[in-house]
Structures are given as structure tokens and as C-alpha cells.
Design a protein around this motif. Structure first.
Motif, short mmCIF file in Angstrom:
data_model
loop_
_atom_site.label_atom_id
_atom_site.label_comp_id
_atom_site.label_asym_id
_atom_site.label_seq_id
_atom_site.Cartn_x
_atom_site.Cartn_y
_atom_site.Cartn_z
N GLY A 292 0.78 -1.23 0.00
CA GLY A 292 0.00 0.00 0.00
C GLY A 292 0.80 1.27 0.00
N VAL A 293 2.04 1.23 0.49
CA VAL A 293 2.84 2.44 0.62
C VAL A 293 4.02 2.44 -0.34
N ALA A 294 4.91 1.45 -0.20
CA ALA A 294 6.13 1.46 -1.00
C ALA A 294 5.88 1.11 -2.46
N LEU A 295 5.24 -0.04 -2.70
CA LEU A 295 5.10 -0.53 -4.08
C LEU A 295 4.06 0.25 -4.87
N TYR A 296 2.85 0.39 -4.31
CA TYR A 296 1.76 1.04 -5.03
C TYR A 296 2.15 2.44 -5.51
N ASN A 297 2.64 3.27 -4.63
CA ASN A 297 2.91 4.65 -5.00
C ASN A 297 4.11 4.79 -5.93
N THR A 298 5.10 3.91 -5.79
CA THR A 298 6.22 3.94 -6.72
C THR A 298 5.75 3.60 -8.13
N LEU A 299 4.87 2.61 -8.23
CA LEU A 299 4.32 2.24 -9.55
C LEU A 299 3.51 3.39 -10.16
N VAL A 300 2.75 4.09 -9.33
CA VAL A 300 1.96 5.23 -9.82
C VAL A 300 2.88 6.32 -10.36
N LEU B 75 0.67 -0.12 -18.36
CA LEU B 75 0.94 -1.39 -17.69
C LEU B 75 1.41 -1.17 -16.26
N TRP B 76 2.15 -0.07 -16.03
CA TRP B 76 2.57 0.24 -14.66
C TRP B 76 1.34 0.51 -13.79
N MET B 77 0.33 1.13 -14.39
CA MET B 77 -0.87 1.44 -13.62
C MET B 77 -1.69 0.19 -13.30
N PHE B 78 -1.68 -0.77 -14.20
CA PHE B 78 -2.37 -2.03 -13.89
C PHE B 78 -1.69 -2.73 -12.71
N ALA B 79 -0.36 -2.69 -12.70
CA ALA B 79 0.37 -3.26 -11.56
C ALA B 79 0.05 -2.50 -10.28
N ALA B 80 -0.07 -1.16 -10.39
CA ALA B 80 -0.43 -0.35 -9.23
C ALA B 80 -1.83 -0.68 -8.73
N ALA B 81 -2.76 -0.90 -9.66
CA ALA B 81 -4.13 -1.24 -9.28
C ALA B 81 -4.17 -2.56 -8.52
N LEU B 82 -3.39 -3.55 -8.97
CA LEU B 82 -3.33 -4.84 -8.29
C LEU B 82 -2.73 -4.68 -6.89
N SER B 83 -1.69 -3.86 -6.79
CA SER B 83 -1.04 -3.64 -5.50
C SER B 83 -1.99 -2.96 -4.52
N PHE B 84 -2.73 -1.96 -4.99
CA PHE B 84 -3.66 -1.25 -4.11
C PHE B 84 -4.81 -2.14 -3.67
#
Length: 316
Positions: free
Chosen positions: A106-114, A181-190
Motif C-alpha cells: 500500500g505504501v512502498a510498491l503502489y505509490n512507486t508504480l503510480v 501497464l505500470w498502472m495495472f500493476a499499481a491497481a493490483l497492489s492497491f
């Protein structure tokens, strides 16, 4: 006889405590309404963060932007959360594994991907693709045993159709840029983070949990930040970049994450996720107000589908 009386009294007190707990865990219509409003607040604030993220893409490297975002967020929430976190330090240590996992997604991975996605795609696309995360939230909830119900399922599908048509500019076949594609990864992480929130230990305070995730997220990003500064150099702090960092640090992190975490604890990830479908509508509205982007009849029709789906899916 006295022993039996004490045993009876203890059993009665236990039953009363369990009843009060069930009442807190099963909110009525008023509590559900507050939960929906909190999810809406987080959604609107996060919509603005996509605009800010896109605005920083050319001036602040993604990892550095995310690192300072959480430094600012930790400082902003500390006056309200530090005392509770100190009182619950033993609980935090006990549940450190769970908290670290939630922090990672929720913090490290999601926002970095965004922020990485902001380099190669538009703010509108970021908002529209993130609206796919409620589908994953609903699947997580269903696997966890939560009954979605026919009306909520139909509302979710209706909103998903509106998002799909909006991304595809009226066609059911989406037209994605490479950065999407980065945003799809972010959506999955969130979505994974939101599912984990349902397992947060009840005795761990919301503010203490929030501050802990912000601090852990900053520590997780510190090595990547050092590498980024070494290879890419730092960035110039201007009024523009400073203002955007303050927005994503205070509003999109401290305020929005607190509102979202509370909403999920009240109404569940699946129902909060339905409200999250409003993301493309909010981003489009901000694009019109801040960037002068116009919305045509096709986009308005898609947004109407999204709003109808949210209205159905968010009701009890």
C-alpha cells in the motif's frame, strides 16, 4: 454458591462484551453512510494526486518523489499519532510482519508504480486504469467469504463497463499506452493492500497503524532513494514541485489513507471499492477545471454508467 454466582456474572459480562463488539462490527445505515463518505473523500483526494504526479514527472524522479511523499506524510501525521503509537509499541512489534506486508503493497510498491506510470501516460489514463482495482477487491472479498449480493455485483459490473468504454473512447477494446501497464500493476497492489486492511488487528489503533506504515515505507524506499540520487542526481525544489509534494504528502497520504483505511474497516473493501469507481469521473472533472480538458457526449455517457453502478453497489 458464591463461585457459581461469580461464574454466572462472568459469563453474562462476556456475553455483553461480545454483543457490544458485534454492534461495533456491524454498522447500521448511519455508519455505512459515513463509510461511503470517507471512501468518497479518499477517492477525490487521490484523483488530485494523479494530476500532481503527472505534473512532477519531468522534474522529480519517481523514487525520490515517493520517498519525500512519505517523509512529509509521517511528519504530518506524527502530532496526532505519535502518542498512540508509543502506547501500542508492544502491539506494533507483535504484528510487525502483517504491518510490513501491508506497507509493502500500500505504501512502498503502489505509490512507486503510480509515479513510474506518470512518466509515460496521462493523468486521465492513470485514473481510469486505477478504477479497475475494485474488481480485484471484490474478488478478494469473495474468496474471503464475503457475500457480494446480486445488486452489488450488478453495480460493480455496470461501473466496470463504464470504465472499459471510457478507456476505450467508446469502444470495448481499450487503447493503452506503454506506461499504462505500470498502472495495472499499481491497481493490483492497491487492491491487495485494501484486502489486507480487513485483517488489521482490531486492538491496533488506526493512527498508530498509519504512522507505522509511513515510517516503514520510508525505510523500505531509502535504499532505492540513495541509488536514484547517485545515478540521477537530486531535483530542484521550486514552489511548484514543493506544492505538489506537500499535496501528495499531506492530502493524498495522511488524509486520504486515514479516510480509506477507516472506510474499509466500516463498510469493507468490496463496497469501498465500488465508490472507488468514481475515480475516472473525479479525474475528468479536475482535468476540466485545472487543465481545460473537455468531455464529450460519449465520455458523459460512460460516466453516467459509472455513477449508476456506484449508486447500486454502494447501497446496503
Amino acid at each position: 454458591m458464591a463461585v457459581m454466582d461469580r461464574a454466572g456474572t462472568g459469563t453474562q459480562q462476556t456475553q455483553q462484551t461480545q454483543a457490544r463488539t458485534r454492534t461495533r462490527l456491524a454498522p447500521g445505515k448511519r455508519g455505512a453512510g459515513v463509510g461511503v463518505l470517507l471512501a468518497l473523500l479518499a477517492t477525490v483526494v487521490w484523483s488530485g494526486s494523479f494530476v500532481a504526479t503527472r505534473g512532477m514527472a519531468d522534474s522529480v524522479p519517481p523514487v525520490q518523489a515517493v520517498f519525500w511523499r512519505w517523509v512529509i506524510a509521517a511528519v504530518a501525521v506524527s502530532p496526532f499519532a505519535a502518542r498512540q503509537a508509543w502506547r501500542q509499541r508492544a502491539l506494533i512489534r507483535r504484528h510487525l510482519g502483517y504491518t510490513a506486508l501491508a506497507t509493502l503493497f500500500g505504501v512502498a510498491l503502489y505509490n512507486t508504480l503510480v509515479h513510474q506510470a506518470g512518466l509515460t501516460t496521462s493523468a486521465s489514463n492513470m485514473g481510469m486504469i486505477m478504477a479497475a482495482s475494485p474488481v480485484v477487491m471484490a474478488l478478494y472479498s469473495r474468496v474471503g467469504g464475503e457475500r457480494l449480493g446480486a445488486r452489488r455485483t450488478f453495480g460493480m459490473l455496470l461501473a466496470a463497463l463504464g470504465v472499459l468504454l471510457l478507456v476505450g473512447h467508446g469502444s470495448p477494446v481499450p487503447d493503452f499506452a506503454a506506461g499504462d501497464l505500470w498502472m495495472f500493476a499499481a491497481a493490483l497492489s492497491f487492491a491487495t493492500y485494501s484486502a489486507l486492511l480487513r485483517r488489521k488487528p482490531a486492538e491496533l489503533g488506526g493512527l498508530a497503524f498509519l504512522l507505522t506504515t509511513f515510517v516503514l515505507g520510508t525505510l523500505m524506499l531509502a535504499p532505492a532513494y540513495a541509488v536514484s540520487v547517485t545515478l540521477q542526481g537530486g531535483f530542484a525544489l521550486t514552489p511548484g514541485t514543493g506544492g505538489m509534494l506537500l499535496y501528495v504528502g499531506v492530502m493524498s497520504s495522511a488524509v486520504a489513507f486515514f479516510a480509506w483505511n477507516k472506510a474499509v474497516s466500516v463498510i469493507g473493501a468490496a463496497r469501498a471499492g465500488v465508490v472507488y469507481y468514481l475515480q475516472p469521473v473525479c479525474v475528468a472533472g479536475l482535468g476540466l477545471l485545472l487543465l481545460g480538458e473537455r468531455t464529450g457526449p460519449a465520455e458523459l455517457g460512460c460516466m453516467a454508467l459509472i455513477l449508476a453502478g456506484v449508486s447500486l453497489g454502494a447501497r446496503r
